[in-house]
Design an enzyme around this catalytic site. Structure first.
Site, short mmCIF file in Angstrom:
data_model
loop_
_atom_site.label_atom_id
_atom_site.label_comp_id
_atom_site.label_asym_id
_atom_site.label_seq_id
_atom_site.Cartn_x
_atom_site.Cartn_y
_atom_site.Cartn_z
N SER A 1 0.75 -1.47 -0.13
CA SER A 1 0.02 0.09 0.17
C SER A 1 0.77 1.15 0.00
O SER A 1 2.11 1.18 0.08
CB SER A 1 -0.99 0.14 1.35
OG SER A 1 -1.73 -1.02 1.00
N HIS A 12 0.86 3.14 -2.79
CA HIS A 12 1.00 3.71 -4.27
C HIS A 12 -0.52 4.03 -4.82
O HIS A 12 -0.26 4.01 -5.89
CB HIS A 12 1.66 2.65 -4.78
CG HIS A 12 2.94 2.17 -4.21
ND1 HIS A 12 3.93 2.92 -4.21
CD2 HIS A 12 3.26 0.78 -3.93
CE1 HIS A 12 5.00 2.17 -3.69
NE2 HIS A 12 4.77 1.05 -3.27
N HIS A 71 9.49 3.81 -3.42
CA HIS A 71 9.33 3.35 -1.81
C HIS A 71 10.47 4.04 -1.12
O HIS A 71 11.04 3.65 -0.16
CB HIS A 71 10.04 1.85 -1.79
CG HIS A 71 9.02 0.84 -2.45
ND1 HIS A 71 9.18 0.40 -3.86
CD2 HIS A 71 7.89 0.29 -2.20
CE1 HIS A 71 8.39 -0.35 -4.21
NE2 HIS A 71 7.50 -0.53 -3.35
N ASP A 131 29.12 -20.81 1.73
CA ASP A 131 27.65 -20.20 1.70
C ASP A 131 26.89 -21.18 2.70
O ASP A 131 26.84 -22.19 2.45
CB ASP A 131 27.03 -19.90 0.46
CG ASP A 131 25.73 -19.61 0.53
OD1 ASP A 131 25.32 -18.38 0.76
OD2 ASP A 131 24.85 -20.47 0.29
#
Length: 593
Positions: free
Chosen positions: A59, A61, A229, A576
Site C-alpha cells: 500500500s 502507491h 519506496h 555459503d
C-alpha cells in the site's frame, strides 16, 4: 518532508482506503481479511469467461494497485501494508477463491524482491493445483542502470501502469493466457521510465526522521531516479525544471548511455508519453511539467507523442515528485482491434483510470460476490507416479537428520557472512517435515507425497530462504505432473531428475541466482545436473558437496553476504551457509539410498 497525516494508524488507513473503492465503484467487492479488492461476478462473466489478471503490492502507491480493479482492467488487486508486499497466502486466496480460473490466471506485479517471491510462490501453488497460471514482473525504470541494478534488473515504476492497461484490455477482448503473457513482455520491453523527487516521504505511524539524516533531501536539491519506496536514485542536482527534464530525457533516450539505453526510440516511432504524479505535486504543476516534457521531446528529440497521458497512477504516498515514461508502440501480432494503441484506448471502469463508470454498472445488480473456497490439499488431483512411501520416508529422514545435526555449524557460518538465522531456519523446517511424515499414513502417489510437505515448509520457514524453498517445492509438484502419464509408473532417478530440473527452471523466474553467485544454487544445480546425466544419487550428492566447497572462494553476488565486510578474514574458509546445509542433507539422503 511532510510528517502530518489525518490518519496516523497505518492498519486502519489501509483498510479504510481499500474499502472506499467499493463505494466509488459498486461493481467491486472487498475481502477485508486478505486485503483483496476484486470484481463481482456477473452474468456476462459466467457465460463468457476471460483470463483473470491479478496484481498488487504494498500500500502507499494509490491508486495502484486495487484502484485499477474494474471492467476492462484488473480482475483483483492484493494489498500489503505500506511499502511492504502482501504475503503469499493473500495472493493465493485471490487466485483460488476471488477470480474465475476457467481461462487461466495471469499474476503480474512490479519487479521488487518481496512482490516477486510472494506473488511468484502463489502462482506456483496455483500451477501445482492444476490452474493454468503465468507470472510476470514488470521492470521499466532506467534511473538505476544495468551496472547498479545487476541481476535484479529494472524496478517497476510509473510506466508499468501502461503494461497493465494494455494487457487487461486484451483479456477483456477475449485474449488467451499465452497472448496476454506474451504481450506483457512485449510492452514492457518497449517501455522506459525515470522519476525525480524533491523530498522523501514519511510513512504514517513511523518516527519522524532526524532532520540531519540522509532521509532529508536538502531544499535546493532534486533526486533523479527516485523509486516509489523512498529508494535513492542515480544522483542529486540543483536544477530548474527545464534542466531537470533535459537530464531525465537523456536517461530515457540517449543511445550513447549504454548503462541505461534499454529501448531504441527515434523520431520515426509512434510513442506514448505518460507523466505520473508521485502523489504530492499539484495539478497545476503537473500541467506545467507535461508541457515542458512535451516541448523538449519535440524540440530536442523530434518526437511527437501520439498519446499524452497525465495523472496520478502509482504514487509514493504524497511524494513531491513525478516520473516520465515513454512507450514505443510495436506490432502486437494480434490483428485488427488489438494494437497497443487500440488496447490502451479501450474503455475501462477503474478508479485509477480516467474512464468514468457507466450508468449501466450503477444500475446493475451489484450484490453478487465471488467465493470459490477451495482446499487445495483435499482437491489435489492424483497422479499415476508411484513411490514406496516407507523407503522414501527413510531416505528423506536420513537427509533431514543430517541437516539438523549440522545446525550449529551452519549457524556459525551464517553469523560470519549473514544474519545468523540460516541454520535455525533449516533445522526448524526439517524438524517440522519429519514430524509431519511421522504422523498418519503416507501416500504412495509421488505428487501427493511432495504436496504433503509443501504447507509444512511454507508455515515453518520464513524469510527469503523459506520463500525460495516453498517456491521450489510447489514447482516440483508441477514438475512431477509434467512427468505423469495415463498409465501407472514407478518413480526412478530419471523421472525425479526431470521433475527437479523443471522446478529449478521455475525457480529461475523468481531469483537471478545461478552457480557462481555464492548461494544455495551452487549446491542445488550441480546435484540436479549430475543426477540427470548419471542417474546416480551418490555422484549427484558429491557434486553438490563440491559446489558448496567452491563457495568458500566466491565473492557473493546476491544475498546478505553482499553487504558483509571483512572478506579477507573469511574468504577461502567460510562456505555459503545455505549451500552447505543443502549439501549436508543430500549427503545423508545419498547414504540411505
Amino acid at each position: 518532508m511532510q510528517t502530518k497525516h489525518f490518519i496516523d494508524d497505518p492498519t486502519h488507513l489501509v483498510q479504510t482506503s481499500l474499502a472506499s473503492l467499493t463505494l466509488t465503484n459498486p461493481s467491486l467487492a472487498f475481502d477485508s481479511q486478505n486485503k483483496i479488492v476484486y470484481r463481482r461476478p456477473t452474468k456476462e462473466q459466467q457465460e463468457t469467461p476471460k483470463v483473470s489478471i491479478i496484481t498488487g503490492g504494498g500500500s502507499g502507491h494509490e491508486p495502484a494497485f486495487a484502484g485499477f480493479v474494474g471492467k476492462g482492467f484488473v480482475t483483483a488487486g492484493v494489498a500489503g501494508t505500506i511499502f511492504a508486499s502482501p504475503n503469499t497466502l493473500q495472493v493465493q486466496r485471490a487466485i483460488m477463491s476471488r477470480v474465475d480460473t476457467r481461462r487461466g490466471v495471469f499474476v503480474i506485479t512490479f519487479n521488487y524482491t518481496g512482490d516477486v517471491l510472494n506473488f511468484g510462490l502463489a502462482a506456483e501453488k496455483a500451477k501445482a493445483a492444476g490452474i493454468d497460471t503465468e507470472f510476470y514482473a514488470i521492470g521499466d525504470d532506467v534511473g538505476v542502470g544495468r551496472e547498479k541494478g545487476g541481476k535484479v534488473g529494472r524496478r517497476g515504476i510509473g510506466g508499468s501502469i501502461l503494461v497493465l492497461k494494455i494487457i487487461c484490455a486484451l483479456a477483456e477482448a477475449g485474449g488467451s493466457l499465452s497472448e496476454v503473457y506474451n504481450l506483457a513482455k512485449k510492452v514492457a520491453g518497449n517501455l522506459v521510465s525515470v522519476g525525480a523527487s524533491m523530498e522523501h516521504v514519511h510513512v504514517p505511524g513511523r518516527e519522524v526522521p532526524d532532520p540531519n539524516s540522509d532521509e532529508i533531501i536538502p531544499t535546493e536539491e532534486i533526486e533523479i531516479g527516485m523509486g516509489i519506496h523512498n529508494e535513492p536514485g542515480s544522483h542529486r542536482v540543483s536544477a530548474t525544471l527545464p534542466d531537470l527534464v533535459s537530464t531525465m530525457l537523456k536517461q530515457l533516450l540517449d543511445p550513447n548511455d549504454q548503462d541505461r539505453h534499454y529501448v531504441d526510440i527515434t523520431k520515426d516511432d509512434k510513442v506514448v508519453l505518460l507523466i505520473n504524479n508521485l502523489g504530492g505535486v499539484s495539478n497545476l504543476e503537473i500541467g506545467g511539467i507535461v508541457a515542458e516534457v512535451h516541448e523538449q521531446l519535440k524540440k530536442n528529440w523530434e518526437i511527437v507523442p501520439v498519446r499524452v497521458i497525465a495523472g496520478t497512477f502509482i504514487t509514493s504516498l504524497n511524494g513531491l515528485g513525478f516520473s516520465v515514461s515513454l512507450l514505443k508502440l510495436g506490432d502486437t501480432g494480434l490483428g485488427a482491434g488489438k494494437s497497443m494503441l487500440e488496447l490502451l484506448d479501450a474503455p475501462a471502469e477503474a478508479f485509477g483510470w480516467s474512464a468514468a463508470v457507466r450508468t449501466e454498472t450503477w444500475n446493475a445488480d451489484n450484490t453478487a460476490i465471488m467465493d470459490q473456497t477451495a482446499d487445495t490439499a483435499k482437491d489435489m488431483k492424483a497422479s499415476n507416479l508411484s513411490i514406496d512411501p516407507k523407503q522414501t520416508h527413510t531416505v528423506l529422514k536420513a537427509g533431514l537428520d543430517k541437516m539438523i545435526a549440522a545446525e550449529a555449524e551452519i549457524t556459525k557460518f551464517d553469523t560470519i557472512v549473514g544474519d545468523g538465522d540460516c541454520g535455525t531456519g533449516l533445522k526448524r523446517g526439517a524438524e517440522a517435515v519429519l514430524k509431519e511424515l511421522s504422523s498418519g499414513d503416507l501416500p504412495t502417489d509421488a505428487v501427493s507425497f511432495v504436496n504433503k510437505i509443501v504447507p509444512v515448509v511454507e508455515h515453518t520457514m520464513d524469510g527469503t530462504s523459506g520463500a525460495l524453498f516453498s517456491i521450489y517445492l510447489n514447482a516440483l509438484v508441477h514438475g512431477l505432473r509434467e512427468q505423469d502419464s495415463t498409465s501407472s509408473k514407478q518413480m526412478d532417478s530419471k523421472t525425479w531428475a526431470a521433475a527437479l530440473k523443471s522446478a529449478l527452471q521455475a525457480l529461475g523466474k523468481y531469483t537471478p541466482a545461478v552457480p557462481g553467485d555464492r548461494t544455495i544454487m551452487d549446491a542445488l544445480t550441480p546435484f540436479i545436473d549430475t543426477l540427470a546425466s548419471s542417474g546416480n544419487v551418490k555422484k549427484a550428492a558429491q557434486a553438490a558437496r563440491d559446489g558448496a566447497e567452491k563457495t568458500k572462494t566466491m565473492k557473493a553476488s546476491l544475498g546478505r553476504a553482499v553487504y558483509v565486510g571483512g572478506e579477507s578474514e573469511w574468504m577461502g574458509k567460510i562456505p555459503d551457509p545455505g549451500a552447505w546445509g543443502l549439501a549436508e542433507m543430500l549427503d545423508g539422503l545419498a547414504g540411505a539410498c
